[in-house]
Motif scaffolding. Structure first.
Motif, short mmCIF file in Angstrom:
data_model
loop_
_atom_site.label_atom_id
_atom_site.label_comp_id
_atom_site.label_asym_id
_atom_site.label_seq_id
_atom_site.Cartn_x
_atom_site.Cartn_y
_atom_site.Cartn_z
N SER A 147 0.82 -1.21 0.00
CA SER A 147 0.00 0.00 0.00
C SER A 147 0.85 1.26 0.00
CB SER A 147 -0.92 -0.01 1.23
OG SER A 147 -1.74 1.13 1.26
N PHE A 148 2.00 1.20 0.67
CA PHE A 148 2.90 2.35 0.77
C PHE A 148 4.23 1.87 1.31
CE2 PHE A 148 0.46 2.04 4.68
CZ PHE A 148 1.43 2.09 5.66
N VAL A 183 10.67 9.73 -3.05
CA VAL A 183 9.30 10.12 -3.42
C VAL A 183 9.11 10.03 -4.93
CG1 VAL A 183 7.69 12.07 -3.53
CG2 VAL A 183 8.85 11.52 -1.37
N GLY A 186 8.90 6.41 -5.82
CA GLY A 186 7.62 5.89 -5.38
C GLY A 186 6.49 6.28 -6.31
N MET A 187 6.51 7.49 -6.80
CA MET A 187 5.48 7.94 -7.73
C MET A 187 5.51 7.13 -9.02
SD MET A 187 5.65 12.10 -7.21
CE MET A 187 4.40 12.40 -8.46
N PRO A 192 3.26 5.28 -2.42
CA PRO A 192 3.41 6.51 -1.63
C PRO A 192 4.45 6.32 -0.53
CG PRO A 192 1.09 5.91 -1.89
CD PRO A 192 1.89 4.74 -2.36
N ARG A 194 5.91 7.37 3.21
CA ARG A 194 5.55 7.90 4.52
C ARG A 194 6.80 7.92 5.40
NH1 ARG A 194 -0.28 7.28 5.14
NH2 ARG A 194 -0.04 7.89 7.32
N GLY A 206 6.92 15.72 -0.69
CA GLY A 206 5.77 14.90 -1.06
C GLY A 206 5.54 13.69 -0.18
N ALA A 207 6.28 13.57 0.91
CA ALA A 207 6.09 12.45 1.83
C ALA A 207 4.96 12.76 2.80
CB ALA A 207 7.37 12.17 2.61
N ASP A 208 4.26 11.72 3.22
CA ASP A 208 3.27 11.84 4.29
C ASP A 208 4.02 11.65 5.60
OD1 ASP A 208 1.33 11.34 6.27
OD2 ASP A 208 -0.06 10.48 4.82
#
Length: 310
Positions: A147-148, A183, A186-187, A192, A194, A206-208
């Motif tokens: 998922s991430f 990031v 990942g894109m 995504p 984190r 752009g990281a959570d």
């Protein structure tokens, strides 16, 4: 409630038979790491355990019997890193672990699997360029299966500095450069990025930065809405993770990673492993004179009223 298994040791990799025995018997006993004679007894009942959370470097031993957990919602973190045996002596090759991630994802769904690429440290061998190239290679394999991805930089605990004396902190500039590269990678692969307990300024790339095991993460994994009491949320100011009840025990993980914060030394780990009994309610040993057993207060956090109207 949310039951964690992986903040103190790696249960899936080394204690899967014990865990499945606990599921079958319906309870587990855990010692308070700071007050060893205080024992907390948890019911392993899907009526009160909303989500089982795992964190492992090797999910393979759990996979053949995973159907025994069908009554439980699950969330899995799998740590996959490109380090050699001098860093992670007993962790399987990352290629094998990624194969296990693929099998796990097929069974529980990609939304219930997170990838951890951590801890990140910089040495002559494990340079920034090495990390960026390794992450891209691994991300291409993990695409669609997780998922991430959570990344974090090494924390210099006293145990870590003792066992890994050559390690140094990753500088702010290095963190920024790696985050920007990760990031972007990942894109490209739909993963995504984190962080957890890292510099909030990394959100610029752009990281959570809200945390790794947050309410939102678990709601997505379990496909439900949760009403978590404020007292059960993280006390750490840097994140919003739900790190409550953990049934593991420190000084019991045989992986031998030299950056580990959960093991004091190898001799202590080996001594504890010799006391492991797969039939015991305790991960290590059994009941002791002077133990005080406390029945955990367990209640479901699932917001069933909201679900009814959806």
């Amino acid at each position: 409630m949310i039951l964690n298994t992986g903040c103190r040791t790696d249960i899936p990799a080394y204690y899967s038979d014990w865990f499945y025995n606990r599921i079958r018997e319906g309870f587990v006993c855990t010692r308070n790491p700071y007050h060893p004679n205080q024992v907390i007894r948890y019911r392993l009942d899907p009526k009160v355990v909303d989500i089982l959370c795992f964190c492992t470097k090797n999910p393979a031993p759990m996979l053949p019997r995973l159907s025994e957990l069908d009554d439980f919602r699950q969330f899995w973190f799998v740590t996959v890193t490109p380090y050699g045996r001098e860093i992670e002596p007993f962790v399987p090759d990352c290629g094998k672990v990624m194969q296990s991630v693929s099998q796990l994802s097929e069974k529980v769904g990609a939304k219930a699997v997170g990838w951890r690429y951590d801890p990140i440290f910089i040495t002559e061998k494990y340079s920034m360029d090495f990390h960026i190239k390794s992450f891209e290679r691994m991300a291409s394999t993990m695409a669609g299966k997780v998922s991430f991805c959570v990344i974090s930089f090494i924390d210099l605990y006293e145990k870590t500095k003792r066992n890994f004396p050559s390690v140094r902190a990753v500088s702010t500039l290095e963190q920024a450069a790696l985050m920007e590269a990760f990031v972007k990678i990942g894109m490209r692969y739909g993963i995504p990025i984190r962080t957890c307990c890292e510099n909030a300024a990394l959100a610029e790339f752009g990281a959570d930065v809200s945390g790794c095991m947050t309410k939102a993460v678990l709601e997505k994994a379990a496909d439900c809405r949760l009403r978590v009491p404020r007292s059960k949320k993280s006390t750490r100011s840097q994140c919003n993770c739900l790190l409550g009840a953990d049934i593991g025990m420190y000084n019991t993980c045989p992986h031998g990673c030299i950056y580990c914060y959960a093991n004091y030394d190898r001799k202590t780990v080996e001594r504890n492993i010799r006391r492991h009994d797969p039939a015991s309610p305790f991960l290590i040993g059994g009941a002791q004179p002077g133990d005080t057993v406390i029945e955990a207060r367990q209640e479901s956090y699932i917001d069933r009223q909201l679900t009814l109207f959806e």
